[in-house]
Each structure stands twice: as structure tokens, then as C-alpha cells.
Design a protein around this motif. Structure first.
Motif, short mmCIF file in Angstrom:
data_model
loop_
_atom_site.label_atom_id
_atom_site.label_comp_id
_atom_site.label_asym_id
_atom_site.label_seq_id
_atom_site.Cartn_x
_atom_site.Cartn_y
_atom_site.Cartn_z
N GLU A 157 -12.87 -3.82 -0.42
CA GLU A 157 -11.44 -3.96 -0.67
C GLU A 157 -11.10 -5.25 -1.39
OE1 GLU A 157 -8.68 -3.57 2.63
OE2 GLU A 157 -9.86 -1.86 3.30
N TYR A 198 -3.43 -1.82 2.42
CA TYR A 198 -4.20 -2.95 1.88
C TYR A 198 -3.53 -4.25 2.29
CZ TYR A 198 -7.23 -0.32 -1.27
OH TYR A 198 -8.18 0.48 -1.79
N LEU A 219 -3.42 -7.96 1.01
CA LEU A 219 -3.85 -8.66 -0.21
C LEU A 219 -4.35 -10.06 0.15
CD1 LEU A 219 -0.98 -7.43 -2.49
CD2 LEU A 219 -3.26 -6.46 -2.18
N PHE A 237 0.36 -3.63 1.96
CA PHE A 237 0.76 -2.60 1.04
C PHE A 237 0.24 -1.25 1.50
CE2 PHE A 237 0.06 -0.15 -2.86
CZ PHE A 237 1.36 -0.13 -3.35
N VAL A 267 -0.86 2.28 1.04
CA VAL A 267 -1.31 3.08 -0.10
C VAL A 267 -1.33 4.57 0.23
CG1 VAL A 267 -3.00 3.17 -1.93
CG2 VAL A 267 -2.92 1.20 -0.45
N HIS A 290 0.51 10.14 -10.11
CA HIS A 290 0.80 9.07 -11.07
C HIS A 290 -0.15 7.88 -10.86
CE1 HIS A 290 2.72 6.64 -7.89
NE2 HIS A 290 3.01 7.84 -7.39
N ASN A 291 -0.12 6.94 -11.79
CA ASN A 291 -0.91 5.72 -11.63
C ASN A 291 -0.49 4.99 -10.37
OD1 ASN A 291 -2.71 5.58 -13.75
ND2 ASN A 291 -1.12 4.91 -15.17
N GLY A 292 -1.45 4.63 -9.56
CA GLY A 292 -1.12 3.88 -8.34
C GLY A 292 -0.72 4.79 -7.18
N ALA A 293 -0.89 6.09 -7.36
CA ALA A 293 -0.52 7.03 -6.29
C ALA A 293 -1.47 6.92 -5.10
CB ALA A 293 -0.54 8.46 -6.82
N GLY A 294 -2.67 6.43 -5.35
CA GLY A 294 -3.64 6.28 -4.25
C GLY A 294 -4.86 7.17 -4.40
N LYS A 295 -5.06 7.74 -5.58
CA LYS A 295 -6.19 8.66 -5.78
C LYS A 295 -7.54 7.96 -5.63
CE LYS A 295 -4.83 9.54 -10.01
NZ LYS A 295 -3.62 8.71 -10.18
N SER A 296 -7.68 6.82 -6.32
CA SER A 296 -8.96 6.10 -6.25
C SER A 296 -9.23 5.60 -4.84
CB SER A 296 -8.96 4.93 -7.23
OG SER A 296 -8.76 5.41 -8.53
N THR A 297 -8.17 5.17 -4.17
CA THR A 297 -8.31 4.70 -2.80
C THR A 297 -8.84 5.82 -1.91
OG1 THR A 297 -6.46 3.21 -3.16
CG2 THR A 297 -7.09 3.62 -0.88
N1 LIG Z 1 -8.59 -3.45 -3.34
C1 LIG Z 1 -7.24 -3.38 -3.38
N2 LIG Z 1 -6.52 -4.32 -2.78
C2 LIG Z 1 -5.17 -4.24 -2.81
N3 LIG Z 1 -4.46 -3.27 -3.40
C3 LIG Z 1 -5.12 -2.30 -4.00
C4 LIG Z 1 -6.56 -2.29 -4.03
N4 LIG Z 1 -6.94 -1.19 -4.71
C5 LIG Z 1 -5.82 -0.55 -5.08
N5 LIG Z 1 -4.72 -1.21 -4.66
C6 LIG Z 1 -3.32 -0.78 -4.86
O1 LIG Z 1 -3.16 0.47 -4.23
C7 LIG Z 1 -2.39 1.34 -5.02
C8 LIG Z 1 -3.13 2.63 -5.27
O2 LIG Z 1 -4.22 2.36 -6.11
P1 LIG Z 1 -5.24 3.48 -6.59
O3 LIG Z 1 -5.76 4.18 -5.40
O4 LIG Z 1 -6.23 2.82 -7.48
O5 LIG Z 1 -4.28 4.43 -7.43
P2 LIG Z 1 -4.66 5.56 -8.49
O6 LIG Z 1 -6.12 5.69 -8.56
O7 LIG Z 1 -3.96 6.77 -7.97
O8 LIG Z 1 -4.05 5.13 -9.79
C9 LIG Z 1 -2.05 0.59 -6.29
O9 LIG Z 1 -0.72 0.11 -6.19
C10 LIG Z 1 -3.01 -0.55 -6.31
O10 LIG Z 1 -2.43 -1.69 -6.88
#
Ligand SMILES: Nc1ncnc2c1ncn2[C@@H]1O[C@H](COP(=O)(O)OP(=O)(O)O)[C@@H](O)[C@H]1O
Ligand SMILES: [Mg+2]
Lengths: 259, 248
Positions: A257, B19, B21, B48, B50, B69-76
Motif C-alpha cells: 500500500e 487507505y 495516506l 480514504f 476506496v 471510472h478512474n479511481g473507482a477502485g478497480k485496481s485496488t
Molecule cells: N496505495 C494507495 N494509497 C493511497 N491511496 C490509493 C492507493 N492506491 C490507490 N489509491 C486511491 O484509491 C482510489 C482508487 O484507486 P484505484 O483502485 O487505482 O482506481 P482505478 O483502478 O479504478 O482507477 C484512487 O482515488 C486512488 O488515488
């Protein structure tokens, strides 16, 4: 360890080998003299201390050059392991963020790579023994044990700094200050018997590095061995190892993270 | 949901992820000293949310798409499935071996060569060196990197990195493949090749979770598509019925 299958053995062997190999490659990727540098550094230190202490401060220590070389090599191994430990997790962010694997091995690889450096340095000690005409003795059989125990100590410190640095980048500065102070407060360039009695309990008995340096010197230079020192050194190493490992395992879930 | 009992390989239940920060809290000692009064306010601001109460299941051999959308949380969400990060609440159950998270700037060490990275990646995925070397030629061939395989990754273009990442991931016999927008950087030829490979893997029973920006690409390969918005599941659409049977 007994529960491991043949394939698991093969796997962990490969993993440790490749991670260590990577450490060594990255360390020397753009350096011409490579390994030589890591020998040159403690040797130049030894030379400077030799001139300053032998000829200016007129310290009275027999075989002072050998005394310095042994102490500085053992110390350098410790200091380098900790410094390298600060980057063990931090510099592998790419890998940690994409794959779940036992991150502990990143630290283990750093410790092994530093140990290999020490082995190489240790070989040069033989040359000095030849010059001074000191024959090996029966206590040499304790050297592998000392190396294992100091590796465990180094690993404990490295686990600690590797995980803390992820959250607190300034750790590197603290480490530098800590190592600098620790170096002069450990009997490396001066002998234990110069330390006033009432300070000895802190500077020697309570200091694993003082014990390790003293043990190596006893074996290599004086042909003696202090079992109490050994017991204390093992005790401190194990305690510090367990503490470092505990901190690492508490924090490792957050690495992906934060990196 | 097709009546036929298929094994669930990914089970996500009431998942919450916040998250913190850390970088805002302690970036450096200087920060702490200079900004001490503001630190407490920052501490509160720096949490934050997510993902909020996310639940879904993926069955064996299914291709499950995630849109948003961007930042929706997909990668997370993918990182949670891969197990590299942990949820605050809820559970994730995964059966089988997972590929490395495939996303932009895949998990390579920039200073190591393509060859060294293939070996390292394979090891981190749990393969022995022997098992990796058995597939080595195939990996290099699929990636079409040629002699670049002996060069450090830092000189690769993002498309080349994606190619190598994809190639390693699909050739390491994963049970579950996680693909996050990697196809966006490759050229059309490589995209086609990857999609074909993914279809091939699906037919052989590999489960896939796929994130892409292209709705068309998603519909061409996904069995179901989940849409998330600001961390909440909005819908799960069935794109194809009985996909497994249709291809068999
Ligand atoms: N390691 C992290 N620490 C803090 N915030 C994060 C981290 N990774 C992602 N975020 C935040 O979490 C939100 C979702 O991110 P992400 O899952 O990458 O979205 P997506 O892939 O859908 O565009 C974003 O607002 C991003 O800024
Ligand atoms: Mg993303």
C-alpha cells in the motif's frame, strides 16, 4: 524445516540463490573493481587508524594492524548489513506491489550477499596471519558458529530497518548516526582493557558487537576463547532477531500500500 | 447462475477497504517539525475509503470484467484478490494459483534484464528455476522481444514491458489471471494476440478478472461485467450465457 518436500527445498534454494544473485549484480552493475571496493574500504580505514593510533596516540597493543583488521572487518559486515537492509524492501516496490511472496526473503538475500563479502574479506586475514606467523588453533572451529550467530544478529537489525524505512524514509539518517556512535562506543579500534571497569558492563557486556569482535580476536590473534561472551552474544543475537522479525511481520501487510 | 453447479474460485464478501495516506503523516522528519500543528488535521483527512461493501463471486473458467471510472477502485480490488494488500472488513477467498497483477509497469526490476526478470518473476510466483527454464523459450517468443531480452527493463518502452509482463503471466500456468488495463499500451497486433491467448486460456479452464477501458473489448471476452462507482458495486451484467458450454 523437516516438513518441507523435495520440491519445496528446491524452490527455496532457487529463490534465495536468485535473490542473492540479484543483490550482487545490482550492487556492482556499474562498478569496475566490484568486490575489490568492499575490501579496500576497511583496509583504508585500518591504515588510517593504524597511523593515528600507533604513531600519534602511541596506543600499546600487540599486533595492532591485525587487531584492527579483524575488528574492522567484523564491524564492516555488521554496518553494511544494516545499511543494505534499509533498501531491502524499499528498492523492491515493483515486485512487492504485483506479487504476493514471502517478503522476508528479500532481507535474507541482502544478509547473505553481505555475508559473502565478509567471507571474502576473511580470507585476506590469512595473509596477515602468515605475515605475523600466527598458526591456526583449535578454537577456529567456533568461527562458523560465530558467523551464523552474527548473521542472525544482522538479520534481526535488517528486518527492523527494512520495514521501518518503508514508512519513515528518514530512518537512513538515524541509522548513519547510530552506526557512527555505536562504532566509537564499541571496542574496535581500542582494546577492552583500556575501558574503565565501571563502563565495561555497558560497552562490552551489554553490546553484542563488542562481544563478537572480542571473540574473533580471541580466536584468531590470542588463541583463547570466552564461553560467557559466546553465551551472551548468542542471547542478544536471538533476542534482536526475534524482535526484528516480529516488527517486520507486523508491518509487511502494509508494504504494497505504501510503496 | 446458469443452473449448472460450477466451482466458485473467487469469493468476495462485504469487502471494505480504506487507505491511510502514510506519506501525508510522516514523509520526513522535517515535515513533522515544520508542520506539527497541521499534522493532526492531516491525520484525519488522510483516510480514504476506496471500496465499500463489495460482494461478488467468480466461478471457475469464467471471465469476469470490472468497469468503472478512474479511481473507482478497480485496481485496488485486483490487488486485494492478488493478496498483496489486506481488506479492513469482509472476506476474500481465492482457490488456486494467481498470476502476478498485470498492470502498467508490471512487477519487474528496472535494472535487471528481461531474462533475469523472467526468472525472478517466476520464482516469486512459486515456480522453481527448472520449471521456469522449461517455459523460458515460449515466454520470450510470445513477448516478441528478440535480443532485447538481454537488455535491462529500464530501456524498454511501456508496450514492451506490457508484452513481457503478459507473456510471463500467461505462461506460468496460473489458475487465475488478473489483467488490469495492460492491453491499452500494446499495439493492435499485440492486443489481438493477447485476446486470443486469453480466449485460449479461458477454454482451458483458467479464470480471469479483466479490467479494461474498452467496452467493446470487455464484451468480446467477458462472461459477466461488474460496474463499480466510487467503490460501490452498481451492477453485475450477464454478457453471455453458459459461456463454458458454448466454447466446449
Ligand atoms: N496505495 C494507495 N494509497 C493511497 N491511496 C490509493 C492507493 N492506491 C490507490 N489509491 C486511491 O484509491 C482510489 C482508487 O484507486 P484505484 O483502485 O487505482 O482506481 P482505478 O483502478 O479504478 O482507477 C484512487 O482515488 C486512488 O488515488
Ligand atoms: Mg487502475
Amino acid at each position: 524445516m523437516i516438513g518441507l518436500t523435495a520440491r519445496q527445498w528446491e524452490y527455496y534454494r532457487d529463490l534465495i540463490f536468485e535473490l542473492t544473485n540479484k543483490e550482487l549484480k545490482l550492487k556492482y552493475k556499474s562498478s569496475m573493481l566490484g568486490f575489490v571496493w568492499s575490501l579496500l574500504l576497511p583496509f583504508t580505514h585500518a591504515l588510517v587508524y593504524f597511523v593515528a593510533f600507533k604513531y600519534i596516540l602511541r596506543i600499546k597493543v600487540e599486533n595492532y594492524a591485525l587487531f584492527l583488521i579483524v575488528g574492522l572487518f567484523v564491524w564492516q559486515w555488521f554496518a553494511n548489513s544494516i545499511l543494505a537492509g534499509t533498501g531491502a524492501v524499499l528498492s523492491n516496490g515493483n515486485l512487492i506491489k504485483k506479487t504476493k511472496f514471502p517478503y522476508e526473503f528479500l532481507v535474507v538475500a541482502v544478509i547473505i550477499s553481505e555475508w559473502l563479502h565478509f567471507i571474502l574479506a576473511f580470507v585476506t586475514i590469512f595473509i596477515f596471519l602468515g605475515i605475523y606467523g600466527i598458526p591456526p588453533n583449535v578454537y577456529w572451529m567456533f568461527i562458523p558458529l560465530l558467523m551464523v550467530m552474527q548473521s542472525i544478529l544482522n538479520l534481526g537489525f535488517a528486518f527492523f530497518v527494512a520495514s521501518i524505512t518503508v514508512f519513515f524514509r528518514d530512518m537512513v539518517w538515524f541509522i548513519n548516526i547510530f552506526l557512527n556512535m555505536f562504532f566509537y562506543l564499541t571496542p574496535i579500534i581500542y582494546p577492552i582493557d583500556m575501558i574503565p571497569d565501571r563502563l565495561r558492563i555497558f560497552i562490552v557486556d551489554g553490546n553484542p558487537m563488542a562481544l563478537f569482535v572480542a571473540l574473533y580476536r580471541q580466536i584468531i590473534i590470542y588463541g583463547t576463547f570466552d564461553y560467557l561472551y559466546l553465551a551472551l552474544a548468542i542471547l542478544y543475537s536471538v533476542v534482536i532477531f526475534l524482535f526484528g522479525w516480529w516488527v517486520f511481520s507486523k508491518l509487511k501487510w502494509k508494504f504494497a500500500e505504501v510503496l | 447462475m446458469t443452473g449448472e453447479q460450477q466451482e466458485v474460485v473467487i469469493e468476495v464478501k462485504n469487502l471494505w477497504k480504506t487507505y491511510v495516506l502514510y506519506h501525508h503523516i510522516v514523509t520526513s522528519f522535517k515535515e513533522v517539525v515544520l508542520h506539527f500543528p497541521r499534522l493532526f488535521r492531516k491525520l484525519r483527512q488522510s483516510r480514504f475509503e476506496v471500496l465499500k461493501d463489495v460482494s461478488f463471486e467468480v466461478k471457475k473458467g469464467e471471465v469476469f470484467g470490472i468497469m468503472g471510472h478512474n479511481g473507482a477502485g478497480k485496481s485496488t480490488l485486483l490487488a486485494l484478490i492478488a493478496g498483496v494488500i489486506k481488506p479492513d472488513k469482509g472476506t476474500i477467498k481465492v482457490r488456486g494459483r494467481i498470476s502476478p497483477l498485470l498492470e502498467l509497469g508490471a512487477g519487474f526490476h528496472p535494472e535487471l534484464t528481461g531474462r533475469e526478470n523472467i526468472i525472478l518473476n517466476g520464482l516469486l510466483l512459486g515456480m522453481t528455476k527448472k520449471e521456469i527454464m522449461e517455459r523460458f523459450e515460449e515466454i520470450v517468443e510470445f513477448s516478441e522481444l528478440g535480443h532485447f531480452i538481454e537488455e535491462p527493463i529500464r530501456i524498454y518502452s511501456s508496450g514492451m514491458v506490457a508484452r513481457l509482463g503478459f507473456s510471463v503471466a500467461v505462461h506460468t500456468n496460473p489458475d487465475i489471471l488478473l489483467v488490469d488495463e495492460v492491453l491499452a499500451v500494446g499495439d493492435a497486433h499485440f492486443q489481438q494476440k493477447c485476446l486470443r491467448k486469453m480466449q485460449e486460456l479461458r477454454d482451458s479452464g483458467v479464470t480471469m478478472v479483466f479490467v479494461s477501458h474498452s467496452r467493446a473489448q470487455m464484451e468480446s471476452i467477458c462472461d459477466r461485467i461488474m460496474t463499480i462507482d466510487h467503490g460501490r458495486v452498481v451492477s453485475i451484467e450477464q454478457i453471455r450465457k453458459n459461456a463454458k458450454k458454448a466454447t466446449a
